[in-house]
Scaffold this motif. Structure first.
Motif, PDB file in Angstrom:
ATOM      1  N   HIS A  95      -6.083   0.065   4.753  1.00  0.00           N
ATOM      2  CA  HIS A  95      -6.313   0.540   6.137  1.00  0.00           C
ATOM      3  C   HIS A  95      -7.202  -0.443   6.899  1.00  0.00           C
ATOM      4  O   HIS A  95      -6.678  -1.350   7.523  1.00  0.00           O
ATOM      5  CB  HIS A  95      -6.904   1.953   6.168  1.00  0.00           C
ATOM      6  CG  HIS A  95      -6.003   2.972   5.569  1.00  0.00           C
ATOM      7  ND1 HIS A  95      -4.877   3.428   6.206  1.00  0.00           N
ATOM      8  CD2 HIS A  95      -6.038   3.611   4.365  1.00  0.00           C
ATOM      9  CE1 HIS A  95      -4.256   4.313   5.434  1.00  0.00           C
ATOM     10  NE2 HIS A  95      -4.935   4.435   4.306  1.00  0.00           N
ATOM     11  N   ASP A 120       1.683   4.161   2.819  1.00  0.00           N
ATOM     12  CA  ASP A 120       0.636   4.996   2.226  1.00  0.00           C
ATOM     13  C   ASP A 120       1.248   6.091   1.330  1.00  0.00           C
ATOM     14  O   ASP A 120       1.315   5.916   0.128  1.00  0.00           O
ATOM     15  CB  ASP A 120      -0.257   5.590   3.323  1.00  0.00           C
ATOM     16  CG  ASP A 120      -1.696   5.852   2.848  1.00  0.00           C
ATOM     17  OD1 ASP A 120      -2.040   5.406   1.741  1.00  0.00           O
ATOM     18  OD2 ASP A 120      -2.460   6.486   3.592  1.00  0.00           O
ATOM     19  N   HIS A 129      -9.649   0.977  -0.533  1.00  0.00           N
ATOM     20  CA  HIS A 129      -9.472   1.551   0.806  1.00  0.00           C
ATOM     21  C   HIS A 129     -10.840   1.501   1.504  1.00  0.00           C
ATOM     22  O   HIS A 129     -11.862   1.779   0.866  1.00  0.00           O
ATOM     23  CB  HIS A 129      -9.123   3.037   0.740  1.00  0.00           C
ATOM     24  CG  HIS A 129      -7.741   3.361   0.271  1.00  0.00           C
ATOM     25  ND1 HIS A 129      -7.234   2.906  -0.907  1.00  0.00           N
ATOM     26  CD2 HIS A 129      -6.770   4.135   0.817  1.00  0.00           C
ATOM     27  CE1 HIS A 129      -6.004   3.388  -1.062  1.00  0.00           C
ATOM     28  NE2 HIS A 129      -5.700   4.137  -0.016  1.00  0.00           N
ATOM     29  N   HIS A 131       0.845  -1.197   0.000  1.00  0.00           N
ATOM     30  CA  HIS A 131       0.000   0.000   0.000  1.00  0.00           C
ATOM     31  C   HIS A 131       0.881   1.249   0.000  1.00  0.00           C
ATOM     32  O   HIS A 131       1.256   1.776   1.039  1.00  0.00           O
ATOM     33  CB  HIS A 131      -0.919  -0.010   1.237  1.00  0.00           C
ATOM     34  CG  HIS A 131      -1.974   1.054   1.208  1.00  0.00           C
ATOM     35  ND1 HIS A 131      -3.306   0.807   1.460  1.00  0.00           N
ATOM     36  CD2 HIS A 131      -1.913   2.389   0.956  1.00  0.00           C
ATOM     37  CE1 HIS A 131      -4.000   1.913   1.370  1.00  0.00           C
ATOM     38  NE2 HIS A 131      -3.170   2.894   1.064  1.00  0.00           N
ATOM     39  N   HIS A 177       1.255   4.882  -2.487  1.00  0.00           N
ATOM     40  CA  HIS A 177       0.756   5.661  -3.630  1.00  0.00           C
ATOM     41  C   HIS A 177       1.920   6.328  -4.352  1.00  0.00           C
ATOM     42  O   HIS A 177       2.690   7.061  -3.733  1.00  0.00           O
ATOM     43  CB  HIS A 177      -0.220   6.735  -3.162  1.00  0.00           C
ATOM     44  CG  HIS A 177      -1.468   6.177  -2.531  1.00  0.00           C
ATOM     45  ND1 HIS A 177      -2.631   5.988  -3.234  1.00  0.00           N
ATOM     46  CD2 HIS A 177      -1.710   5.738  -1.275  1.00  0.00           C
ATOM     47  CE1 HIS A 177      -3.554   5.481  -2.430  1.00  0.00           C
ATOM     48  NE2 HIS A 177      -3.023   5.311  -1.233  1.00  0.00           N
TER      49      HIS A 177
HETATM   50 ZN   LIG Z   1      -3.836   4.869   0.678  1.00  0.00          ZN
END
Ligand SMILES: [Zn+2]
Length: 350
Positions: free
Chosen positions: A231, A288, A207, A21, A23
């Motif tokens: 998450h 993240d 998510h 995870h 981005h």
């Molecule tokens: Zn994320």
């Protein structure tokens, strides 16, 4: 706990790792933002009146979003995108991350902004392919998740899903995600998008349960066929849902610093990770948006040990489980598995 005050042990640093995870558009370091700002001759002072900071920091979600969109505005060409992929790969390689499933938001690159025309599908694809090849030169294998930004792309838009069906997608594309701000943007209306993505062989990794409660996680599972949850920390609000998640072996991609900085929790010590582990949920650690949150995967592991009591044995088990929950090629999985088989926790009682 402040990121900069945590010490990464040599054991954590050396551990071969997988990240599921992260981005792409959230991975830009200050150095990358500086390079792209210079490349395009953009004035950063409307966002940072004193010029670019040494380290990104922000106060709440709107301030974060403001800086994030500045970063996004720097990604104007395929070359910019490939630069960011390679910079992420260099960082991952330095942490012994062997495989990363990187989320990228095609929608935001296809849109024009102001007087600029957005990227074409082929420019976007070619940039990701070029970046992924360079990542491999650094010893990092990458898979792609393309997500729908739920607060930007409404359910009646088919831009992202049409693109995924177009055949103009990058090599290594494995899944459709659902990102963006969760409150007020429920998952259910995207059910058709995910059904279409599954029909072209893509996995489902939305998510959910970050800023919204357990009902959002349930919807991600029931309506979108989620195989992993981004998450998911708020799933604990519903014991029946937890039982379903355990039963279906759905991996929860946990990102402690992100939850702390975006004020999902008050203090890192309040993080749900230990309770999730105790409940028997599958969990793995992730960054993240490592650029904006000034973190990396080693730091997330170190924070989880220092503030949440995660042991080396548990870190090793989480990495092995992340390999299994990834959508990497079998040969990539086998190579990481065999490296992890040689790792011995130093805190093991055996
Ligand atoms: Zn994320």
């Amino acid at each position: 706990m402040n990121n900069s005050s945590v010490t990464v042990s040599p054991w954590i640093a050396a551990l071969p790792k997988v990240e599921l995870h992260v981005h792409l558009e959230g991975s830009m370091s200050v150095a990358t933002v500086e390079e792209l700002t210079r490349r395009h001759g953009i004035d950063p002072t409307p966002v940072w009146p004193d010029g670019l900071p040494e380290r990104f920091s922000f106060d709440g979600f709107p301030d974060f979003a403001n800086q994030f969109f500045y970063g996004l505005s720097l990604l104007r060409t395929g070359d910019d995108l490939a630069t960011v992929v390679e910079d992420l790969a260099v960082s991952l390689a330095s942490q012994n991350v062997r495989y990363a499933e990187v989320t990228t938001t095609a929608y935001t690159h296809f849109l024009g902004r102001g007087d600029r025309v957005g990227m074409s599908a082929t420019e976007y694809r070619d940039a990701l392919n070029a970046g992924r090849r360079r990542a491999r030169d650094h010893g990092v294998e990458m898979g792609w998740v393309i997500d729908i930004p739920r607060d930007l792309e409404m359910p009646d838009s088919t831009v992202t899903i049409d693109y995924l069906e177009s055949g103009l997608t990058p090599d290594g594309l494995v899944a459709l995600g659902l990102g963006g701000y969760e409150v007020g943007f429920p998952a259910g209306p995207y059910a058709d998008h995910f059904a279409r993505a599954r029909a072209v062989g893509l996995h489902s990794v939305p998510h959910a349960g970050e800023t919204e409660g357990a009902h959002s996680v349930r919807s991600a599972v029931e309506d979108l066929g989620a195989e992993r949850i981004g998450h998911g920390v708020r799933c604990l609000e519903d014991p029946e849902l937890v039982a379903t998640l355990v039963d279906q072996q759905i991996m929860m991609e946990v990102c402690p610093t992100s939850n702390d900085l975006l004020q999902v929790i008050e203090r890192i010590e309040d993080h749900a990770l230990p309770a999730m582990m105790a409940a028997g949920l599958r969990v793995c650690l992730n960054t993240d948006d490592p650029g904006w949150f000034a973190t990396n995967l080693n730091t997330e592991l170190a924070i989880s040990s220092a503030s949440l009591g995660v042991t080396e044995s548990q870190h090793l088990a989480m990495q092995l489980d992340a390999v299994e929950a990834s959508f990497a090629e079998p040969v990539v999985k086998a190579a990481i598995r065999s490296e992890l088989a040689d790792v011995r926790p130093t805190d093991s009682r055996n």
